[in-house]
Motif scaffolding. Sequence first.
Motif, PDB file in Angstrom:
ATOM      1  N   ARG A  54     -18.994 -26.698 -30.301  1.00 33.67           N
ATOM      2  CA  ARG A  54     -20.130 -26.705 -31.229  1.00 33.67           C
ATOM      3  C   ARG A  54     -21.114 -27.765 -30.767  1.00 33.67           C
ATOM      4  N   LEU A  55     -22.391 -27.468 -30.960  1.00 35.09           N
ATOM      5  CA  LEU A  55     -23.460 -28.316 -30.453  1.00 35.09           C
ATOM      6  C   LEU A  55     -24.382 -28.720 -31.585  1.00 35.09           C
ATOM      7  N   LEU A  56     -24.731 -30.001 -31.608  1.00 33.83           N
ATOM      8  CA  LEU A  56     -25.680 -30.531 -32.581  1.00 33.83           C
ATOM      9  C   LEU A  56     -26.806 -31.217 -31.821  1.00 33.83           C
ATOM     10  N   LEU A  57     -28.012 -30.681 -31.927  1.00 34.38           N
ATOM     11  CA  LEU A  57     -29.169 -31.250 -31.241  1.00 34.38           C
ATOM     12  C   LEU A  57     -29.766 -32.374 -32.070  1.00 34.38           C
ATOM     13  N   THR A  58     -30.105 -33.468 -31.406  1.00 29.15           N
ATOM     14  CA  THR A  58     -30.675 -34.611 -32.098  1.00 29.15           C
ATOM     15  C   THR A  58     -31.816 -35.201 -31.283  1.00 29.15           C
ATOM     16  N   HIS A  59     -32.503 -36.203 -31.889  1.00 27.72           N
ATOM     17  CA  HIS A  59     -33.571 -36.949 -31.218  1.00 27.72           C
ATOM     18  C   HIS A  59     -34.805 -36.083 -30.924  1.00 27.72           C
ATOM     19  N   LEU A  60     -35.033 -35.051 -31.726  1.00 33.87           N
ATOM     20  CA  LEU A  60     -36.252 -34.279 -31.540  1.00 33.87           C
ATOM     21  C   LEU A  60     -37.464 -35.176 -31.764  1.00 33.87           C
ATOM     22  N   TRP A  61     -38.506 -34.932 -30.979  1.00 33.22           N
ATOM     23  CA  TRP A  61     -39.747 -35.687 -31.173  1.00 33.22           C
ATOM     24  C   TRP A  61     -40.314 -35.335 -32.548  1.00 33.22           C
ATOM     25  N   PRO A  62     -40.740 -36.332 -33.344  1.00 38.50           N
ATOM     26  CA  PRO A  62     -41.272 -36.025 -34.674  1.00 38.50           C
ATOM     27  C   PRO A  62     -42.364 -34.959 -34.611  1.00 38.50           C
ATOM     28  N   GLY A  63     -42.259 -33.983 -35.495  1.00 37.38           N
ATOM     29  CA  GLY A  63     -43.198 -32.876 -35.528  1.00 37.38           C
ATOM     30  C   GLY A  63     -42.719 -31.637 -34.794  1.00 37.38           C
ATOM     31  N   THR A  64     -41.648 -31.767 -34.003  1.00 42.12           N
ATOM     32  CA  THR A  64     -41.100 -30.602 -33.303  1.00 42.12           C
ATOM     33  C   THR A  64     -40.459 -29.652 -34.308  1.00 42.12           C
ATOM     34  N   GLU A  65     -40.750 -28.372 -34.185  1.00 38.89           N
ATOM     35  CA  GLU A  65     -40.136 -27.380 -35.051  1.00 38.89           C
ATOM     36  C   GLU A  65     -38.685 -27.139 -34.612  1.00 38.89           C
ATOM     37  N   PRO A  66     -37.712 -27.325 -35.499  1.00 34.90           N
ATOM     38  CA  PRO A  66     -36.313 -27.084 -35.115  1.00 34.90           C
ATOM     39  C   PRO A  66     -36.083 -25.704 -34.525  1.00 34.90           C
ATOM     40  N   ARG A  67     -36.795 -24.695 -35.018  1.00 33.16           N
ATOM     41  CA  ARG A  67     -36.569 -23.344 -34.490  1.00 33.16           C
ATOM     42  C   ARG A  67     -36.941 -23.252 -33.018  1.00 33.16           C
ATOM     43  N   GLU A  68     -37.896 -24.077 -32.557  1.00 35.53           N
ATOM     44  CA  GLU A  68     -38.248 -24.067 -31.141  1.00 35.53           C
ATOM     45  C   GLU A  68     -37.101 -24.627 -30.306  1.00 35.53           C
ATOM     46  N   ALA A  69     -36.489 -25.700 -30.781  1.00 35.33           N
ATOM     47  CA  ALA A  69     -35.351 -26.276 -30.068  1.00 35.33           C
ATOM     48  C   ALA A  69     -34.173 -25.301 -30.054  1.00 35.33           C
ATOM     49  N   LEU A  70     -33.937 -24.625 -31.176  1.00 36.02           N
ATOM     50  CA  LEU A  70     -32.832 -23.672 -31.241  1.00 36.02           C
ATOM     51  C   LEU A  70     -33.057 -22.498 -30.291  1.00 36.02           C
ATOM     52  N   ALA A  71     -34.272 -21.990 -30.263  1.00 39.25           N
ATOM     53  CA  ALA A  71     -34.572 -20.881 -29.356  1.00 39.25           C
ATOM     54  C   ALA A  71     -34.378 -21.299 -27.908  1.00 39.25           C
ATOM     55  N   ALA A  72     -34.771 -22.524 -27.579  1.00 43.58           N
ATOM     56  CA  ALA A  72     -34.655 -23.007 -26.198  1.00 43.58           C
ATOM     57  C   ALA A  72     -33.201 -23.200 -25.797  1.00 43.58           C
ATOM     58  N   VAL A  73     -32.391 -23.810 -26.658  1.00 49.44           N
ATOM     59  CA  VAL A  73     -31.001 -24.085 -26.288  1.00 49.44           C
ATOM     60  C   VAL A  73     -30.203 -22.793 -26.168  1.00 49.44           C
ATOM     61  N   ARG A  74     -30.554 -21.790 -26.942  1.00 54.13           N
ATOM     62  CA  ARG A  74     -29.812 -20.528 -26.905  1.00 54.13           C
ATOM     63  C   ARG A  74     -30.082 -19.721 -25.642  1.00 54.13           C
ATOM     64  N   ARG A  75     -31.035 -20.139 -24.843  1.00 52.11           N
ATOM     65  CA  ARG A  75     -31.221 -19.500 -23.546  1.00 52.11           C
ATOM     66  C   ARG A  75     -30.068 -19.815 -22.597  1.00 52.11           C
ATOM     67  N   GLY A  76     -29.303 -20.871 -22.898  1.00 44.82           N
ATOM     68  CA  GLY A  76     -28.192 -21.234 -22.030  1.00 44.82           C
ATOM     69  C   GLY A  76     -26.856 -21.349 -22.735  1.00 44.82           C
ATOM     70  N   PHE A  77     -26.867 -21.498 -24.064  1.00 46.27           N
ATOM     71  CA  PHE A  77     -25.634 -21.772 -24.814  1.00 46.27           C
ATOM     72  C   PHE A  77     -25.477 -20.736 -25.909  1.00 46.27           C
ATOM     73  N   ALA A  78     -24.353 -20.025 -25.899  1.00 47.42           N
ATOM     74  CA  ALA A  78     -24.135 -18.938 -26.850  1.00 47.42           C
ATOM     75  C   ALA A  78     -23.305 -19.351 -28.058  1.00 47.42           C
ATOM     76  N   GLY A  79     -22.783 -20.567 -28.063  1.00 47.85           N
ATOM     77  CA  GLY A  79     -21.922 -20.998 -29.150  1.00 47.85           C
ATOM     78  C   GLY A  79     -22.691 -21.474 -30.357  1.00 47.85           C
ATOM     79  N   PRO A  80     -21.982 -21.945 -31.387  1.00 52.36           N
ATOM     80  CA  PRO A  80     -22.632 -22.439 -32.600  1.00 52.36           C
ATOM     81  C   PRO A  80     -23.485 -23.666 -32.304  1.00 52.36           C
ATOM     82  N   VAL A  81     -24.686 -23.701 -32.847  1.00 55.01           N
ATOM     83  CA  VAL A  81     -25.600 -24.814 -32.604  1.00 55.01           C
ATOM     84  C   VAL A  81     -26.452 -25.046 -33.844  1.00 55.01           C
ATOM     85  N   GLU A  82     -26.677 -26.313 -34.166  1.00 53.39           N
ATOM     86  CA  GLU A  82     -27.549 -26.724 -35.261  1.00 53.39           C
ATOM     87  C   GLU A  82     -28.468 -27.838 -34.782  1.00 53.39           C
TER      88      GLU A  82
END
Length: 273
Positions: free
Chosen positions: A233-261
């Motif tokens: 399981r993956l938890l993304l952190t340290h996003l630059w303030p103002g970054t849309e979480p959905r953008e980070a999720l879409a980007a990480v799912r290009r390489g990782f198929a498991g659970p991610v938040e």
Amino acid sequence: MGRGAAVRLTVAGPPGDHPAGTVDRMRTTVLGGLGAFPTAHQACAGFLVEHDGFRLLIDSGYATLQPLLALTRAEHVDAVYVSHGHPDHCADLQPLVRARVLANRSGPPLPVYAPTGSLAGLLAIDEPGLLEPGYRLTGFTPGETLRLGPYEVRTFALPHWVPNAGARFSAAGLVLAYTGDTGPSPALVELARDADLLIAEATYPDDIPQRHEGNLSSAVEVGRYAAEAGVRRLLLTHLWPGTEPREALAAVRRGFAGPVEVAAPGLTVTVGR
């Protein structure tokens, strides 16, 4: 490493002193997950990890003290691990120690583990002698292995502007891996190998500005090494303030198929049996 361990995702309940958990489970609560500076709605990096009755604070960036105190009392934090000396990862350690000292000057010192020299400026900002009884600082060189409460902590020197210690926290067959802030490194796969939970810095969804190249990560990069490492399981952190979480999720799912938040205040991940 507990590859069959169950993983449960919840949101923290109402304020109070939460029980610390049981020996075969590990609970991580997000205090904040922003990089650089806090906003009106979220603190910088900070995670309360509870296992076998032991409360470990991993990083204590700007504005993390208030959400921490909504979960437990200052004197009930058993230890603090600081990945590096940038204030978005350690600034609220100072008021945490202050709260312990001024509430009970005879209380036990707080064990603090950090790369050698990384907290000197922060711990010197108060009046001389005030905070010293409130903490016991253990400095280490990234790459060393530590014993911290119930955890064996294997640290990794990862590329950043200042010494940064990523870490694997292992206990009872469970592994939590944490990158701190880092640029690309072959060590990231070793750090994350078969982790039940990887908390990974992903400041940018995709393209990293030239001024930050080699010192910070993108969600795309995180997805690739998390997949190679077999992270559960993956938890993304340290996003630059103002970054849309959905953008980070879409980007990480290009390489990782498991659970991610994406780290958000009050989000809690429990791994274990």
